[in-house]
Enzyme design. Structure first.
Site, PDB file in Angstrom:
ATOM      1  N   CYS A 113       0.847  -1.195   0.000  1.00  0.00           N
ATOM      2  CA  CYS A 113       0.000   0.000   0.000  1.00  0.00           C
ATOM      3  C   CYS A 113       0.881   1.243   0.000  1.00  0.00           C
ATOM      4  O   CYS A 113       1.745   1.391   0.855  1.00  0.00           O
ATOM      5  CB  CYS A 113      -0.888  -0.026   1.242  1.00  0.00           C
ATOM      6  SG  CYS A 113      -1.468   1.597   1.740  1.00  0.00           S
ATOM      7  N   GLU A 114       0.653   2.117  -0.980  1.00  0.00           N
ATOM      8  CA  GLU A 114       1.537   3.289  -1.085  1.00  0.00           C
ATOM      9  C   GLU A 114       1.214   4.355  -0.047  1.00  0.00           C
ATOM     10  O   GLU A 114       1.965   5.306   0.127  1.00  0.00           O
ATOM     11  CB  GLU A 114       1.478   3.890  -2.487  1.00  0.00           C
ATOM     12  CG  GLU A 114       0.214   4.642  -2.820  1.00  0.00           C
ATOM     13  CD  GLU A 114       0.243   5.223  -4.238  1.00  0.00           C
ATOM     14  OE1 GLU A 114       1.040   4.745  -5.058  1.00  0.00           O
ATOM     15  OE2 GLU A 114      -0.543   6.144  -4.499  1.00  0.00           O
ATOM     16  N   HIS A 115       0.108   4.200   0.648  1.00  0.00           N
ATOM     17  CA  HIS A 115      -0.235   5.203   1.668  1.00  0.00           C
ATOM     18  C   HIS A 115       0.374   4.881   3.021  1.00  0.00           C
ATOM     19  O   HIS A 115       0.573   5.775   3.836  1.00  0.00           O
ATOM     20  CB  HIS A 115      -1.757   5.312   1.797  1.00  0.00           C
ATOM     21  CG  HIS A 115      -2.423   5.676   0.515  1.00  0.00           C
ATOM     22  ND1 HIS A 115      -3.410   4.910  -0.064  1.00  0.00           N
ATOM     23  CD2 HIS A 115      -2.205   6.715  -0.317  1.00  0.00           C
ATOM     24  CE1 HIS A 115      -3.789   5.472  -1.199  1.00  0.00           C
ATOM     25  NE2 HIS A 115      -3.074   6.563  -1.377  1.00  0.00           N
ATOM     26  N   HIS A 116       0.629   3.600   3.278  1.00  0.00           N
ATOM     27  CA  HIS A 116       1.188   3.211   4.572  1.00  0.00           C
ATOM     28  C   HIS A 116       2.448   2.364   4.458  1.00  0.00           C
ATOM     29  O   HIS A 116       3.062   2.025   5.461  1.00  0.00           O
ATOM     30  CB  HIS A 116       0.144   2.409   5.377  1.00  0.00           C
ATOM     31  CG  HIS A 116      -1.092   3.186   5.686  1.00  0.00           C
ATOM     32  ND1 HIS A 116      -2.220   3.144   4.895  1.00  0.00           N
ATOM     33  CD2 HIS A 116      -1.375   4.035   6.698  1.00  0.00           C
ATOM     34  CE1 HIS A 116      -3.140   3.935   5.404  1.00  0.00           C
ATOM     35  NE2 HIS A 116      -2.668   4.487   6.494  1.00  0.00           N
ATOM     36  N   GLN A 154      -4.909  -0.429  -4.805  1.00  0.00           N
ATOM     37  CA  GLN A 154      -5.473  -1.629  -5.430  1.00  0.00           C
ATOM     38  C   GLN A 154      -6.215  -1.335  -6.744  1.00  0.00           C
ATOM     39  O   GLN A 154      -6.120  -2.081  -7.705  1.00  0.00           O
ATOM     40  CB  GLN A 154      -6.385  -2.351  -4.439  1.00  0.00           C
ATOM     41  CG  GLN A 154      -6.817  -3.732  -4.939  1.00  0.00           C
ATOM     42  CD  GLN A 154      -7.616  -4.497  -3.906  1.00  0.00           C
ATOM     43  OE1 GLN A 154      -7.312  -4.428  -2.719  1.00  0.00           O
ATOM     44  NE2 GLN A 154      -8.636  -5.214  -4.330  1.00  0.00           N
ATOM     45  N   HIS A 182      -5.611  -5.627   3.071  1.00  0.00           N
ATOM     46  CA  HIS A 182      -4.633  -4.555   3.264  1.00  0.00           C
ATOM     47  C   HIS A 182      -4.224  -4.583   4.725  1.00  0.00           C
ATOM     48  O   HIS A 182      -5.054  -4.367   5.597  1.00  0.00           O
ATOM     49  CB  HIS A 182      -5.267  -3.197   2.940  1.00  0.00           C
ATOM     50  CG  HIS A 182      -5.612  -3.040   1.492  1.00  0.00           C
ATOM     51  ND1 HIS A 182      -5.176  -1.988   0.746  1.00  0.00           N
ATOM     52  CD2 HIS A 182      -6.336  -3.820   0.658  1.00  0.00           C
ATOM     53  CE1 HIS A 182      -5.613  -2.119  -0.492  1.00  0.00           C
ATOM     54  NE2 HIS A 182      -6.327  -3.220  -0.571  1.00  0.00           N
ATOM     55  N   CYS A 184      -2.709  -2.520   6.365  1.00  0.00           N
ATOM     56  CA  CYS A 184      -2.899  -1.227   7.035  1.00  0.00           C
ATOM     57  C   CYS A 184      -4.318  -1.113   7.592  1.00  0.00           C
ATOM     58  O   CYS A 184      -4.575  -0.336   8.503  1.00  0.00           O
ATOM     59  CB  CYS A 184      -2.583  -0.076   6.092  1.00  0.00           C
ATOM     60  SG  CYS A 184      -3.397  -0.193   4.514  1.00  0.00           S
TER      61      CYS A 184
HETATM   62 ZN   LIG Z   1      -2.787   1.663   3.461  1.00  0.00          ZN
END
Ligand SMILES: [Zn+2]
Length: 225
Positions: A113-116, A154, A182, A184
């Site tokens: 996941c590129e956010h976390h 995703q 995910h 996260c």
């Molecule tokens: Zn994430």
């Protein structure tokens, strides 16, 4: 204050796992550094993070971590950023004249996941209807793997897989469904262990409800890993 608002918006966008585009947001100078130059820089960055957290990097167990993580980022889990690593586009003529839907189910997805920067783990199901060109089955796994090995969202991963196969197979009639967990979401934040996320992209004939229904019947979604 404006800056703070922008920051909060960006933070919320990441927490909600929204993506801004179907292309991975790469800078123009993304490949000016060699892999070993990148590893050297990232090694120091990881060291800095761990030291800031108060860890003693002279401890035998932690000593090798910065270099190990840097190598893993560049050579493994983010290696799909490098266009040179894209699987070659070998296709074959459809000599059996098989004109029905071909479905490759349960392709393992390991992404990040590129956010976390936490893992996304799940299954991809890919289908296409040949217009005369076919690809080897393992090719579909390799395409999934290539696009998974990036900081990802995703939805974007699903679209990138479909676009690549549409190009390789020279047809719009390609679909991809991904069912993934995910970490996260499962291990932090809302801590919902059971939830998984399903994304789909239907091209060409798969936009028609009969074709789509046939595909979904083949898949019979069930996340397992
Ligand atoms: Zn994430």
């Amino acid at each position: 204050m404006k800056i703070e608002n922008d920051f909060n918006d960006i933070d919320a966008l990441g927490e909600d796992h929204l993506s801004s585009s179907s292309e991975t947001p790469l800078r123009a100078d993304a490949f000016e550094l060699s892999s070993s130059e990148k590893i050297n820089i990232i090694k120091d960055d990881v060291k800095h993070i761990l030291e800031t957290l108060g860890l003693d990097l002279t401890d035998d167990s932690l000593k090798g971590t910065p270099n190990r993580v840097a190598k893993m980022f560049v050579n493994e889990i983010f290696s799909g950023l490098d266009p040179d690593k894209k699987p070659s586009a070998s296709t074959f003529d459809n000599k059996y004249k098989y004109g029905e839907m071909l479905v490759e189910k349960n392709i393992t997805v390991y992404s990040t996941c590129e956010h976390h920067l936490l893992p996304i783990v799940g299954r991809a199901h890919i289908a296409y209807i040949s217009n005369g060109t076919v690809v080897g089955l393992s090719k579909m796994n390799r395409i999934v793997d290539y696009y998974s090995k990036r900081p990802q969202v995703q939805e974007r991963l699903t679209i990138q897989i479909v676009k690549e196969l549409q190009k390789v197979l020279n047809t719009d009639d390609v679909a991809c469904v991904i069912d993934a967990k995910h970490l996260c979401v499962n291990s932090r934040g809302i801590r919902d262990i059971e939830s998984s996320t399903v994304t789909s992209e239907f091209g060409g004939k798969f936009k028609e409800s009969d074709t789509r229904r046939e595909l979904l019947e083949y898949i019979k979604l069930e996340t397992q890993f």
